[in-house]
Design a protein around this motif. Structure first.
Motif, PDB file in Angstrom:
ATOM      1  N   GLY A 194       0.618  -1.198  -0.148  1.00  0.00           N
ATOM      2  CA  GLY A 194      -0.168   0.079   0.001  1.00  0.00           C
ATOM      3  C   GLY A 194       0.922   1.148   0.165  1.00  0.00           C
ATOM      4  O   GLY A 194       0.279   2.249   0.375  1.00  0.00           O
ATOM      5  N   GLY A 195       2.068   1.197  -0.343  1.00  0.00           N
ATOM      6  CA  GLY A 195       2.964   2.459  -0.477  1.00  0.00           C
ATOM      7  C   GLY A 195       2.818   3.078  -1.868  1.00  0.00           C
ATOM      8  O   GLY A 195       2.143   2.806  -2.840  1.00  0.00           O
ATOM      9  N   THR A 196       3.992   4.025  -1.957  1.00  0.00           N
ATOM     10  CA  THR A 196       4.209   4.619  -3.337  1.00  0.00           C
ATOM     11  C   THR A 196       5.253   4.255  -3.687  1.00  0.00           C
ATOM     12  O   THR A 196       6.287   3.656  -3.443  1.00  0.00           O
ATOM     13  CB  THR A 196       3.997   6.144  -3.052  1.00  0.00           C
ATOM     14  N   PRO A 197       5.584   4.625  -5.474  1.00  0.00           N
ATOM     15  CA  PRO A 197       6.704   4.474  -5.845  1.00  0.00           C
ATOM     16  C   PRO A 197       7.904   4.939  -5.190  1.00  0.00           C
ATOM     17  O   PRO A 197       7.881   6.051  -4.826  1.00  0.00           O
ATOM     18  CB  PRO A 197       6.593   4.838  -7.286  1.00  0.00           C
ATOM     19  N   MET A 198       9.186   4.334  -5.196  1.00  0.00           N
ATOM     20  CA  MET A 198      10.157   4.669  -4.533  1.00  0.00           C
ATOM     21  C   MET A 198      11.368   5.103  -5.553  1.00  0.00           C
ATOM     22  O   MET A 198      11.471   4.913  -6.547  1.00  0.00           O
ATOM     23  CB  MET A 198      10.871   3.522  -3.692  1.00  0.00           C
ATOM     24  N   THR A 199      12.437   6.154  -4.720  1.00  0.00           N
ATOM     25  CA  THR A 199      13.286   6.680  -5.709  1.00  0.00           C
ATOM     26  C   THR A 199      14.484   6.550  -4.773  1.00  0.00           C
ATOM     27  O   THR A 199      14.209   6.811  -3.593  1.00  0.00           O
ATOM     28  CB  THR A 199      12.995   8.045  -6.389  1.00  0.00           C
ATOM     29  N   GLY A 200      15.690   6.681  -5.203  1.00  0.00           N
ATOM     30  CA  GLY A 200      16.827   6.918  -4.553  1.00  0.00           C
ATOM     31  C   GLY A 200      16.784   8.307  -3.955  1.00  0.00           C
ATOM     32  O   GLY A 200      16.592   9.260  -4.638  1.00  0.00           O
ATOM     33  N   TYR A 201      17.081   8.574  -2.662  1.00  0.00           N
ATOM     34  CA  TYR A 201      17.197  10.071  -2.280  1.00  0.00           C
ATOM     35  C   TYR A 201      18.433  10.563  -2.253  1.00  0.00           C
ATOM     36  O   TYR A 201      19.666  10.287  -1.714  1.00  0.00           O
ATOM     37  CB  TYR A 201      16.659   9.929  -0.682  1.00  0.00           C
ATOM     38  N   SER A 202      18.365  11.759  -3.396  1.00  0.00           N
ATOM     39  CA  SER A 202      19.718  12.424  -3.424  1.00  0.00           C
ATOM     40  C   SER A 202      20.131  12.983  -2.278  1.00  0.00           C
ATOM     41  O   SER A 202      21.373  13.306  -1.866  1.00  0.00           O
ATOM     42  CB  SER A 202      19.461  13.502  -4.319  1.00  0.00           C
ATOM     43  N   SER A 203      19.187  13.571  -1.062  1.00  0.00           N
ATOM     44  CA  SER A 203      19.813  14.081  -0.008  1.00  0.00           C
ATOM     45  C   SER A 203      20.667  13.087   1.052  1.00  0.00           C
ATOM     46  O   SER A 203      21.420  13.621   1.633  1.00  0.00           O
ATOM     47  CB  SER A 203      18.548  14.564   0.892  1.00  0.00           C
ATOM     48  N   ASN A 204      20.113  11.863   0.902  1.00  0.00           N
ATOM     49  CA  ASN A 204      21.169  10.997   1.737  1.00  0.00           C
ATOM     50  C   ASN A 204      22.186  10.749   0.936  1.00  0.00           C
ATOM     51  O   ASN A 204      23.347  10.528   1.741  1.00  0.00           O
ATOM     52  CB  ASN A 204      20.242   9.753   1.975  1.00  0.00           C
ATOM     53  N   ALA A 205      22.610  10.792  -0.181  1.00  0.00           N
ATOM     54  CA  ALA A 205      23.587  10.608  -1.089  1.00  0.00           C
ATOM     55  C   ALA A 205      24.425  11.787  -0.619  1.00  0.00           C
ATOM     56  O   ALA A 205      25.808  11.816  -0.339  1.00  0.00           O
ATOM     57  CB  ALA A 205      23.481  10.580  -2.525  1.00  0.00           C
ATOM     58  N   GLY A 206      24.003  12.756  -0.439  1.00  0.00           N
ATOM     59  CA  GLY A 206      24.811  14.163  -0.050  1.00  0.00           C
ATOM     60  C   GLY A 206      25.216  13.795   1.457  1.00  0.00           C
ATOM     61  O   GLY A 206      26.233  14.555   1.724  1.00  0.00           O
ATOM     62  N   LEU A 207      24.344  13.427   2.200  1.00  0.00           N
ATOM     63  CA  LEU A 207      24.910  13.141   3.678  1.00  0.00           C
ATOM     64  C   LEU A 207      26.254  12.071   3.749  1.00  0.00           C
ATOM     65  O   LEU A 207      26.859  12.450   4.637  1.00  0.00           O
ATOM     66  CB  LEU A 207      23.770  12.519   4.385  1.00  0.00           C
ATOM     67  N   ILE A 208      26.245  11.339   2.798  1.00  0.00           N
ATOM     68  CA  ILE A 208      27.643  10.557   2.656  1.00  0.00           C
ATOM     69  C   ILE A 208      28.698  11.615   2.395  1.00  0.00           C
ATOM     70  O   ILE A 208      29.569  11.365   3.194  1.00  0.00           O
ATOM     71  CB  ILE A 208      27.487   9.543   1.552  1.00  0.00           C
ATOM     72  N   ALA A 209      28.568  12.538   1.684  1.00  0.00           N
ATOM     73  CA  ALA A 209      29.603  13.481   1.470  1.00  0.00           C
ATOM     74  C   ALA A 209      29.995  14.690   2.653  1.00  0.00           C
ATOM     75  O   ALA A 209      30.961  14.633   3.063  1.00  0.00           O
ATOM     76  CB  ALA A 209      29.250  14.305   0.162  1.00  0.00           C
ATOM     77  N   VAL A 210      28.866  14.626   3.394  1.00  0.00           N
ATOM     78  CA  VAL A 210      29.041  15.476   4.564  1.00  0.00           C
ATOM     79  C   VAL A 210      29.437  14.810   5.674  1.00  0.00           C
ATOM     80  O   VAL A 210      30.619  15.384   6.227  1.00  0.00           O
ATOM     81  CB  VAL A 210      27.448  16.141   5.070  1.00  0.00           C
ATOM     82  N   THR A 211      29.311  13.672   5.931  1.00  0.00           N
ATOM     83  CA  THR A 211      29.672  12.734   7.096  1.00  0.00           C
ATOM     84  C   THR A 211      30.820  11.919   6.587  1.00  0.00           C
ATOM     85  O   THR A 211      31.598  11.548   7.770  1.00  0.00           O
ATOM     86  CB  THR A 211      28.590  11.749   7.723  1.00  0.00           C
ATOM     87  N   GLY A 212      31.032  11.626   5.545  1.00  0.00           N
ATOM     88  CA  GLY A 212      32.012  10.907   5.438  1.00  0.00           C
ATOM     89  C   GLY A 212      31.983   9.404   5.468  1.00  0.00           C
ATOM     90  O   GLY A 212      32.810   8.612   5.623  1.00  0.00           O
ATOM     91  N   VAL A 213      30.525   8.951   5.673  1.00  0.00           N
ATOM     92  CA  VAL A 213      30.062   7.538   6.136  1.00  0.00           C
ATOM     93  C   VAL A 213      29.364   7.146   4.662  1.00  0.00           C
ATOM     94  O   VAL A 213      28.483   7.511   4.406  1.00  0.00           O
ATOM     95  CB  VAL A 213      29.444   7.604   7.503  1.00  0.00           C
TER      96      VAL A 213
END
Length: 439
Positions: free
Chosen positions: A299-318
């Protein structure tokens, strides 16, 4: 373990082994920094769902997000990609659901999800298409326009959040400033500095939320009202209804989502220094489709990769996959425990979006790194610049303009990322390149 490759500095590498406690903490900050509940709230409002069904719908989106993240990161692309509800299909879902009912929405979502999966495996067509039409020049441009398209969304959410604009801007500024300080500490110092960078987002959220509480804009009443446990249901809206016009419409929307999420994959590849091989791209398309399929079943909606979380990788280095898979597990838990999901939604919007602005900066600069080695002649200037212009033009386009357009045009113009990405691809194909120039 610090990993450096192609100018990328990761404190925790993609395949580094980390303990459960550390993985939980690092995964939690990805979950806390997401605004994944906003799209479902908008859809629920457009479908005129009552309070109970709205809460259930949001829970199922949390559950679908967690399942899709586990599939993509663990078995599909095998890179740190956090899935979340896409904003692109909001209009289509509202139109189909309002006219034909929620059963028809499910019936439209399932075939489209399977189509996306088949493009990856067994057909293996997706990677060939990407390799042919998205060279580094286009890929870097797509990463830049992802960040540019997301910036006004975050700023708009700050201005339009409940409360006064002045207070909202102050809370957002404090949250962003704390994040920047933590990032700079991580760059300048070892030991404690690395610690601050690793959990920089959690620190920023805590400080921002405490700041917001001084102005009375934090409300946890919805946590008290939420239930402790709510089990998911398979096909909660009844048997799927397959209407061909709805199925074709949603298949087209899925293709737009796939273009959008490809931009996220380029961001992840850039910030982690991981190559997007043909096998990985096809697995990514298959993972995207399978994740959307399971989200539709619950019962959910279509999913997509979240660019904001990809950006968090650059911010945190994780860049750890283990941390992202743990985030997927947390999201599944949020889908099963309404009190937890309600607590997440209590984080003030200015806090999340103040952090979101810095994340967008990280995304844009990583796109610049991709195109940096490329000669910027008159042709390449147009291939980069015009898509940026188109992205901004669509992002600031008044929403009421879309109401008088045909459905397919409305779906495309609802996403600045889609328009910008299409522009970059078409311009690169149409404008002749001089053979001696490096692409």
């Amino acid at each position: 373990m610090e990993q450096t490759r192609q100018g990328v500095r990761l404190v925790v590498g993609v395949d580094d082994k980390i303990g459960f406690g550390k993985a939980f903490l690092l995964g939690l900050q990805h979950v806390l920094a997401m605004d994944l509940y906003i799209a479902p709230i908008i859809i629920a409002g457009l479908l005129a769902l009552d309070k109970g069904n709205t809460s259930f719908f949001i829970q199922m989106c949390f559950l679908g997000t967690g399942i899709a993240t586990l599939i993509q990161t663990g078995f599909g692309m095998r890179l740190p990609v956090v899935q979340g509800p896409s904003y692109v299909p909001i209009g289509a879902i509202a139109a189909i659901g309002g006219k034909l009912g929620l059963g028809a929405v499910t019936g439209a979502l399932i075939p489209g999800a399977l189509l996306i999966a088949l493009l990856g495996y067994p057909l293996r067509l997706f990677a060939k298409a990407v390799r042919k039409i998205i060279p580094p020049l286009v890929g870097g441009t797509v990463i830049i326009i992802v960040g540019i398209a997301l910036m006004p969304i975050g700023m708009g959410n700050i201005y339009n959040a409940p409360g006064s604009i002045g207070v909202n801007c102050l809370v957002a500024a404090v949250s962003a400033a704390v994040l920047v300080i933590c990032i700079l500490l991580g760059k300048k110092a070892q030991g404690a500095g690395t610690f601050f960078r690793l959990i920089s987002v959690i620190i920023a959220i805590v400080v921002g939320t405490v700041t917001a509480s001084f102005f009375g804009t934090v409300d946890f009443s919805r946590v008290q009202e939420a239930a402790w446990l709510s089990l998911p249901k398979l096909l909660p809206y009844g048997a799927p209804v397959f209407d061909w016009s709805a199925v074709l419409t949603m298949a087209f929307v899925y293709l737009i989502i796939l273009i959008e999420t490809t931009g996220t994959w380029f961001v992840v590849s850039s910030v982690t220094g991981s190559e997007l091989s043909e096998q990985r791209l096809n697995r990514a398309a298959a993972g995207e489709g399978i994740g959307c399929f399971f989200a539709a079943l619950f019962g959910g909606t279509p999913m997509t990769g979240y660019s904001s979380n990809a950006g968090l990788i650059a911010v945190t280095g994780v860049g750890s996959r283990m941390a992202i898979m743990t985030a997927g597990g947390i999201l599944v838990a949020l889908g099963l425990v309404p009190k937890l999901s309600a607590a997440i939604t209590c984080i003030p919007e200015p806090v999340i979006n103040g952090i979101f602005g810095i994340v967008c900066v990280a995304i844009i600069t990583n796109g610049m790194k991709v195109i940096q080695p490329i000669t910027i002649d008159e042709r390449n200037m147009m291939v980069i610049g015009i898509p940026v212009l188109l992205t901004i033009a669509v992002t600031v386009l008044p929403k009421d303009v879309l109401q008088g357009l045909p459905d397919f045009a409305s779906y495309i113009l609802s996403s600045g990322i889609t328009v910008g990405a299409l522009g970059a691809v078409l311009l690169n194909l149409l404008i002749p390149a001089e053979r001696h120039k490096v692409q």
